[in-house]
Design an enzyme around this catalytic site. Sequence first.
Site, mmCIF file in Angstrom:
data_model
loop_
_atom_site.group_PDB
_atom_site.id
_atom_site.type_symbol
_atom_site.label_atom_id
_atom_site.label_comp_id
_atom_site.label_asym_id
_atom_site.label_seq_id
_atom_site.Cartn_x
_atom_site.Cartn_y
_atom_site.Cartn_z
ATOM 1 N N ASP A 43 0.810 -1.216 0.000
ATOM 2 C CA ASP A 43 0.000 0.000 0.000
ATOM 3 C C ASP A 43 0.850 1.276 0.000
ATOM 4 O O ASP A 43 0.375 2.337 0.362
ATOM 5 C CB ASP A 43 -0.959 -0.007 1.193
ATOM 6 C CG ASP A 43 -0.219 -0.070 2.518
ATOM 7 O OD1 ASP A 43 1.012 -0.320 2.494
ATOM 8 O OD2 ASP A 43 -0.847 0.136 3.564
ATOM 9 N N HIS A 251 23.947 1.316 -18.866
ATOM 10 C CA HIS A 251 22.931 1.772 -17.912
ATOM 11 C C HIS A 251 23.134 1.126 -16.535
ATOM 12 O O HIS A 251 22.203 0.615 -15.924
ATOM 13 C CB HIS A 251 21.519 1.507 -18.454
ATOM 14 C CG HIS A 251 21.192 2.409 -19.611
ATOM 15 N ND1 HIS A 251 20.240 2.115 -20.559
ATOM 16 C CD2 HIS A 251 21.698 3.600 -19.979
ATOM 17 C CE1 HIS A 251 20.184 3.078 -21.459
ATOM 18 N NE2 HIS A 251 21.062 4.003 -21.131
ATOM 19 N N ASP A 268 26.844 9.547 -14.755
ATOM 20 C CA ASP A 268 25.840 10.101 -15.667
ATOM 21 C C ASP A 268 24.625 10.399 -14.797
ATOM 22 O O ASP A 268 23.924 9.493 -14.363
ATOM 23 C CB ASP A 268 25.513 9.068 -16.757
ATOM 24 C CG ASP A 268 24.525 9.590 -17.795
ATOM 25 O OD1 ASP A 268 23.865 10.619 -17.537
ATOM 26 O OD2 ASP A 268 24.407 8.955 -18.864
ATOM 27 N N ASP A 279 21.209 16.538 -17.945
ATOM 28 C CA ASP A 279 21.750 15.234 -18.340
ATOM 29 C C ASP A 279 23.241 15.414 -18.604
ATOM 30 O O ASP A 279 23.635 15.887 -19.660
ATOM 31 C CB ASP A 279 21.022 14.743 -19.597
ATOM 32 C CG ASP A 279 21.408 13.320 -19.972
ATOM 33 O OD1 ASP A 279 22.171 12.680 -19.212
ATOM 34 O OD2 ASP A 279 20.955 12.833 -21.017
ATOM 35 N N HIS A 358 26.395 3.107 -28.790
ATOM 36 C CA HIS A 358 25.161 3.904 -28.724
ATOM 37 C C HIS A 358 25.240 5.099 -29.658
ATOM 38 O O HIS A 358 26.282 5.384 -30.242
ATOM 39 C CB HIS A 358 24.860 4.323 -27.279
ATOM 40 C CG HIS A 358 25.931 5.155 -26.619
ATOM 41 N ND1 HIS A 358 26.070 6.507 -26.857
ATOM 42 C CD2 HIS A 358 26.897 4.840 -25.718
ATOM 43 C CE1 HIS A 358 27.079 6.976 -26.120
ATOM 44 N NE2 HIS A 358 27.603 5.986 -25.425
ATOM 45 N N HIS A 362 20.463 13.038 -28.132
ATOM 46 C CA HIS A 362 19.000 12.976 -28.021
ATOM 47 C C HIS A 362 18.497 14.344 -27.605
ATOM 48 O O HIS A 362 19.260 15.151 -27.065
ATOM 49 C CB HIS A 362 18.555 11.889 -27.038
ATOM 50 C CG HIS A 362 19.131 12.031 -25.646
ATOM 51 N ND1 HIS A 362 18.629 12.917 -24.720
ATOM 52 C CD2 HIS A 362 20.163 11.409 -25.038
ATOM 53 C CE1 HIS A 362 19.335 12.809 -23.607
ATOM 54 N NE2 HIS A 362 20.283 11.919 -23.763
ATOM 55 N N HIS A 369 15.001 12.020 -22.276
ATOM 56 C CA HIS A 369 14.952 11.755 -23.718
ATOM 57 C C HIS A 369 13.676 12.428 -24.192
ATOM 58 O O HIS A 369 12.591 11.869 -24.109
ATOM 59 C CB HIS A 369 14.932 10.244 -24.004
ATOM 60 C CG HIS A 369 16.196 9.571 -23.546
ATOM 61 N ND1 HIS A 369 16.307 8.229 -23.338
ATOM 62 C CD2 HIS A 369 17.417 10.081 -23.248
ATOM 63 C CE1 HIS A 369 17.537 7.931 -22.935
ATOM 64 N NE2 HIS A 369 18.222 9.046 -22.867
ATOM 65 N N GLU A 392 27.149 13.187 -26.563
ATOM 66 C CA GLU A 392 27.678 12.267 -25.557
ATOM 67 C C GLU A 392 28.402 11.069 -26.145
ATOM 68 O O GLU A 392 27.981 9.930 -25.956
ATOM 69 C CB GLU A 392 26.553 11.810 -24.620
ATOM 70 C CG GLU A 392 25.283 11.313 -25.305
ATOM 71 C CD GLU A 392 24.240 10.872 -24.288
ATOM 72 O OE1 GLU A 392 24.594 10.075 -23.401
ATOM 73 O OE2 GLU A 392 23.078 11.314 -24.380
ATOM 74 N N TYR A 396 34.017 2.316 -24.544
ATOM 75 C CA TYR A 396 33.800 1.373 -23.440
ATOM 76 C C TYR A 396 34.581 0.093 -23.731
ATOM 77 O O TYR A 396 34.283 -0.602 -24.706
ATOM 78 C CB TYR A 396 32.304 1.084 -23.292
ATOM 79 C CG TYR A 396 31.484 2.353 -23.301
ATOM 80 C CD1 TYR A 396 31.288 3.092 -22.136
ATOM 81 C CD2 TYR A 396 30.956 2.856 -24.492
ATOM 82 C CE1 TYR A 396 30.564 4.283 -22.156
ATOM 83 C CE2 TYR A 396 30.235 4.037 -24.523
ATOM 84 C CZ TYR A 396 30.045 4.752 -23.353
ATOM 85 O OH TYR A 396 29.343 5.931 -23.383
ATOM 86 N N ARG A 414 32.703 8.371 -21.012
ATOM 87 C CA ARG A 414 31.692 9.104 -21.769
ATOM 88 C C ARG A 414 31.759 10.547 -21.300
ATOM 89 O O ARG A 414 31.939 10.795 -20.099
ATOM 90 C CB ARG A 414 30.302 8.511 -21.546
ATOM 91 C CG ARG A 414 29.188 9.308 -22.234
ATOM 92 C CD ARG A 414 27.864 8.531 -22.372
ATOM 93 N NE ARG A 414 27.185 8.276 -21.117
ATOM 94 C CZ ARG A 414 27.101 7.081 -20.545
ATOM 95 N NH1 ARG A 414 27.667 6.026 -21.102
ATOM 96 N NH2 ARG A 414 26.461 6.928 -19.398
ATOM 97 N N GLU A 416 29.445 13.894 -21.687
ATOM 98 C CA GLU A 416 28.143 14.328 -22.190
ATOM 99 C C GLU A 416 27.844 15.763 -21.791
ATOM 100 O O GLU A 416 27.870 16.113 -20.609
ATOM 101 C CB GLU A 416 27.035 13.435 -21.620
ATOM 102 C CG GLU A 416 25.625 13.906 -21.992
ATOM 103 C CD GLU A 416 24.531 12.996 -21.469
ATOM 104 O OE1 GLU A 416 24.713 12.420 -20.364
ATOM 105 O OE2 GLU A 416 23.521 12.843 -22.156
HETATM 106 MN MN LIG Z 1 21.989 11.525 -22.242
#
Ligand SMILES: [Mn+2]
Length: 449
Positions: A43, A251, A268, A279, A358, A362, A369, A392, A396, A414, A416
């Site tokens: 709940d 991710h 990130d 972002d 990737h 975006h 996104h 970005e 890797y 990365r 970004e």
């Molecule tokens: Mn991004």
Amino acid sequence: MSAGPRPCVEAYAERRARLATKLRAESAGLLLFGGELQTRANDTEFRFRPDSDFHYLTGLEEPGAVMLLRPGRDDGASPPRLTLFVRPHDRDAEIWSGRRVGPEGARERYGATEAYALDELDERLPGLLDGCETVYLPVGRWPQLDATLARAVTSLRRRNREGTTPPLRYGEAADLIGEDRIIKDAAGLDSLRRAIDISAAGHLAAMRQGRPGVWEYQLEALLEYEFRRRGSSGPGYGSIVGSGDNATILHYVDNRDQLRAGEVILIDAGAEWDYFSGDITRSWPVSGRFTPEQRAVYEVVLAANLAGIERAVVGGNIELIHEACLEVLCEGIAQLGLIDASAEEIRAKDLYKRFYMHRTSHWLGVDVHDAGRYTIGGTPRPFTPGQVLTVEPGLYIAADTEDVPEGFRGLGIRIEDDVLIRPEGPEVLTAAVPKAIGALEEIIGTERG
Ligand SMILES: [Mn+2]
């Protein structure tokens, strides 16, 4: 620390007026649902976050609300009509679950032309939709909204002989509103800048505190502490705090390992402000200094990031940014000997996908996104002023990549940034977070000094 100003009621009215111009041409109405509480377990519920489109047009953040927007007369003399259905006041419920705006508050504080209690929705919606030739709604996003509309249309059809006119067409609200959201208005850009500035403060705090022995979740907590104490509602998406090999998982949100000397950490994370999200990704050495191999890979990704940002200009497009980044990354992969092939071959045969799997950009806005079309008529959408996007690139190299020298393994980088398209060229909204190697090593090194 004050939470600072939020967009005023006029900012939302302006957005509705822009959409009403489009709606008027099709004698259309726009029906949206504000979202509802989502169960976490048994709940208990997750903290409420309103539907992005609904909030973008109303500023209202209450579960269960429904809005109908209809354009005013085409002489422009009457403003668009906003009808809101909200939870009615209920003293007992409000003691348990918080105050409600109520129909009167919806009119006075949110600029509704008319507002009713939710239990009047089925009775009133048919009349409000009568004569509305096209109804826009986000098809399938909220099954209860689809059902509400279906009941209203059925009721109108049943009373057809009384002279009612049921809708003739249905349109996709996500596309209609997305095409407005993609160009940031003044209020939206203010909110987005604030979200990004708060995100930047979180990244800087993490850089100052990150060192061998600290746990990934501690940096996650620190980021989110910085977000919240500045009035942000929290992260706009699950914070990624990955050190060493974890940074090669795109991710990674487990955030449960300990930072070790000699590793690079990738963070990130972005804060939300008024439901706009920053972002930002930065990657930096846990010990304060890159190893020669880490530095070499970092320099390639940074060069790609800068090459990409250079293409964030009016008339450019996301494909051109991706191409510019790929060119730099493939050259770097070849030069570092990560793949035994020429840069041209690595590019032509998509060999780079082993290390860069990737896309580069975006849209960014209310959703991390964000809404808005990426292609128009099958070709990449040309940039126009007011759009905000990410750049970005990354590389890797998982720990089990046995055909590269050991010093490169277990390394994810990365970088970004969030970039605003302007007539005079790109504005990097995330410039407050350093990315040059010297500046990074200085901030990390200084705090350890
Ligand atoms: Mn991004």
